[in-house]
Design an enzyme around this catalytic site. Sequence first.
Site, PDB file in Angstrom:
ATOM      1  N   CYS A 170      -2.551   9.863   2.397  1.00  0.00           N
ATOM      2  CA  CYS A 170      -1.790   9.013   1.409  1.00  0.00           C
ATOM      3  C   CYS A 170      -2.563   9.481   0.038  1.00  0.00           C
ATOM      4  CB  CYS A 170      -1.903   7.550   1.522  1.00  0.00           C
ATOM      5  SG  CYS A 170      -3.287   6.267   1.959  1.00  0.00           S
ATOM      6  N   GLU A 200       0.911  -1.646   0.210  1.00  0.00           N
ATOM      7  CA  GLU A 200       0.320  -0.068   0.199  1.00  0.00           C
ATOM      8  C   GLU A 200       0.781   1.381  -0.270  1.00  0.00           C
ATOM      9  OE1 GLU A 200      -3.552   0.492   0.333  1.00  0.00           O
ATOM     10  OE2 GLU A 200      -4.034  -1.874   0.544  1.00  0.00           O
TER      11      GLU A 200
HETATM   12  P1  NAD Z   1       7.960   4.916   5.397  1.00  0.00           P
HETATM   13  O1  NAD Z   1       8.079   3.754   3.599  1.00  0.00           O
HETATM   14  O2  NAD Z   1       8.909   5.542   5.206  1.00  0.00           O
HETATM   15  O3  NAD Z   1       8.211   3.722   5.861  1.00  0.00           O
HETATM   16  C1  NAD Z   1       7.044   3.113   6.695  1.00  0.00           C
HETATM   17  C2  NAD Z   1       7.051   1.312   7.152  1.00  0.00           C
HETATM   18  O4  NAD Z   1       8.090   1.120   7.024  1.00  0.00           O
HETATM   19  C3  NAD Z   1       8.106   2.180   8.583  1.00  0.00           C
HETATM   20  O5  NAD Z   1       7.451   1.030   9.900  1.00  0.00           O
HETATM   21  C4  NAD Z   1       9.433   2.461   8.537  1.00  0.00           C
HETATM   22  O6  NAD Z   1      10.290   1.861   9.833  1.00  0.00           O
HETATM   23  C5  NAD Z   1       9.434   0.890   7.554  1.00  0.00           C
HETATM   24  N1  NAD Z   1      10.816   1.338   7.088  1.00  0.00           N
HETATM   25  C6  NAD Z   1      11.375   2.517   6.578  1.00  0.00           C
HETATM   26  N2  NAD Z   1      12.287   2.405   6.002  1.00  0.00           N
HETATM   27  C7  NAD Z   1      12.374   1.195   5.760  1.00  0.00           C
HETATM   28  C8  NAD Z   1      13.694  -0.129   5.078  1.00  0.00           C
HETATM   29  N3  NAD Z   1      14.417   0.731   4.162  1.00  0.00           N
HETATM   30  N4  NAD Z   1      13.262  -1.320   4.865  1.00  0.00           N
HETATM   31  C9  NAD Z   1      11.944  -1.602   5.906  1.00  0.00           C
HETATM   32  N5  NAD Z   1      11.276  -1.141   6.142  1.00  0.00           N
HETATM   33  C10 NAD Z   1      11.349  -0.120   6.191  1.00  0.00           C
HETATM   34  O7  NAD Z   1       6.624   5.664   4.519  1.00  0.00           O
HETATM   35  P2  NAD Z   1       6.042   6.656   6.011  1.00  0.00           P
HETATM   36  O8  NAD Z   1       7.185   8.124   5.462  1.00  0.00           O
HETATM   37  O9  NAD Z   1       6.215   6.131   7.342  1.00  0.00           O
HETATM   38  O10 NAD Z   1       4.739   6.717   5.275  1.00  0.00           O
HETATM   39  C11 NAD Z   1       4.429   7.730   4.286  1.00  0.00           C
HETATM   40  C12 NAD Z   1       4.631   6.903   3.156  1.00  0.00           C
HETATM   41  O11 NAD Z   1       3.505   5.686   3.057  1.00  0.00           O
HETATM   42  C13 NAD Z   1       3.785   8.044   2.231  1.00  0.00           C
HETATM   43  O12 NAD Z   1       4.384   7.314   0.518  1.00  0.00           O
HETATM   44  C14 NAD Z   1       2.324   7.287   1.872  1.00  0.00           C
HETATM   45  O13 NAD Z   1       1.952   7.751   0.821  1.00  0.00           O
HETATM   46  C15 NAD Z   1       2.483   6.349   2.073  1.00  0.00           C
HETATM   47  N6  NAD Z   1       1.333   5.762   2.384  1.00  0.00           N
HETATM   48  C16 NAD Z   1       0.338   5.314   1.760  1.00  0.00           C
HETATM   49  C17 NAD Z   1      -0.821   4.437   2.673  1.00  0.00           C
HETATM   50  C18 NAD Z   1      -1.744   3.116   1.530  1.00  0.00           C
HETATM   51  O14 NAD Z   1      -2.572   3.002   2.477  1.00  0.00           O
HETATM   52  N7  NAD Z   1      -1.539   3.319   0.175  1.00  0.00           N
HETATM   53  C19 NAD Z   1      -1.423   4.792   3.773  1.00  0.00           C
HETATM   54  C20 NAD Z   1      -0.524   5.704   4.009  1.00  0.00           C
HETATM   55  C21 NAD Z   1       0.615   6.314   3.744  1.00  0.00           C
END
Ligand code: NAD
Length: 434
Positions: A244, A210
């Site tokens: 998002c 997602e």
């Molecule tokens: P992110 O990808 O930075 O982090 C998400 C999760 O992944 C966190 O728990 C983080 O600790 C983990 N993570 C970070 N780097 C990682 C790595 N290298 N390897 C494995 N895990 C890792 O995202 P964010 O900043 O928390 O959220 C914002 C983003 O999420 C935006 O792009 C937003 O559009 C998207 N989002 C999508 C939805 C959806 O339902 N499609 C919902 C909410 C947010």
Amino acid sequence: MENYHELLKKQHAFFKGGQTKDVQFRINTLNKLKDLVQTHAQDVLDAVKADLNKPEVEAKRAEVGLVIGEIDYMVENLAAWAEPKEVETPAMLEGAKSFILPEPYGAALVIAPWNYPFQLAMNPLVGAIAAGNTAVLKPSELTPRTSSLLATLINDNFPEEYLRVVEGEVETSTALLNEKFDYVFFTGSTGVGKIVAQAAAKHLTPVTLELGGKSPTIVHKDANLDETAARIARGKFANAGQTCVAPDYVLAHRSVKDELIKKLQEVITATYGEDVTKNLDFPHVVSDRHFDRLHGFLDNGDLAVGGQSDRDRLFIEPTVLDNISFEDAVMQDEIFGPILPVIVYDELSEVIDEVTKRPKPLALYIFSEDEDVQNEILHNISFGGGSINDTITHMTTHYLPFGGVGESGMGAYHGKASFDTFSHFKSILNRPTK
Ligand code: NAD
């Protein structure tokens, strides 16, 4: 790096014991989870207030309400969904019967983001439980109060061999992804989604991703501008744009652009006050890094509405940027903040050309009363999902599967789609010998 091998071994052993396959056991778990959410609703509101300054009314609806609604819907329907479904059998297999049996995958890993830190952690977990899996949940480190509350709620009330919250940063995710889970459900950025997909591919573990992206909002010349401005502002500035499916940018027909911006100004003032800097209820940007990134966009194009900010409290007021082009910095990546760029167009074909040149968006919104216009967009642009004459509400109903396509993700969840996502559908042909 911590090793989660033992935890997963325990979860696999518990799964093998068969309890989670019992539908009543799943319903009991969901009911217990609902009780916990209800009893701790105020703790959830306090946690998201501390982490993001999320206003209580917004959090009641989007963090607590959506989780309770999802649990209720699952409890009501999951017994029927879990039944084997009989299907037709071809005549050449005379006497045989065919059916499809949903079964849980096993141990699911859920990795959650920070922007709706409770709901986006809990709702996938609800799906995993409803389908009969065990689960490990890794919430976001950027919202520590909510992560710690999730850990307390789950870890104090369920055995770790069934449900476990593991708090931590990237290394924790990486260590978890090294293990061979049976399903991985990730919500977050497109960049990290690619890392997660690669890690899961090593074990051939199926994934739901997602992800995010730039969700266009098209305002055609015949749009009802009062409602359009109100509905765009509500979707964009809720949670300070950190949603998002928030409208990332507006594509406005040249003939209505000025009037639309005027109405956006009016609705922002009516909702947040004459001087939003004095509105202490407006949500914060999540971190210094995101504040600095967003602040850099404020000089793009011409400032039409807002533009004030305060780094000390990570505040940026609802801002509309006029005279923006696709080349501006603000148009290169998902904004994820309270800044709304407006680009003009003359012909609908320009909109279709420009949007389809770019990564497939998670959401798209069309404001027009004309069905031909609506259909032209719907049938010519690929995107995850969206709304006609509204923003973000399509993700609040469990009757619509929610997910992206291409760079905005793969797979879907919410309601029945969650049950399906966390289930394998086993196809069986039963051919009697007599
Ligand atoms: P992110 O990808 O930075 O982090 C998400 C999760 O992944 C966190 O728990 C983080 O600790 C983990 N993570 C970070 N780097 C990682 C790595 N290298 N390897 C494995 N895990 C890792 O995202 P964010 O900043 O928390 O959220 C914002 C983003 O999420 C935006 O792009 C937003 O559009 C998207 N989002 C999508 C939805 C959806 O339902 N499609 C919902 C909410 C947010």
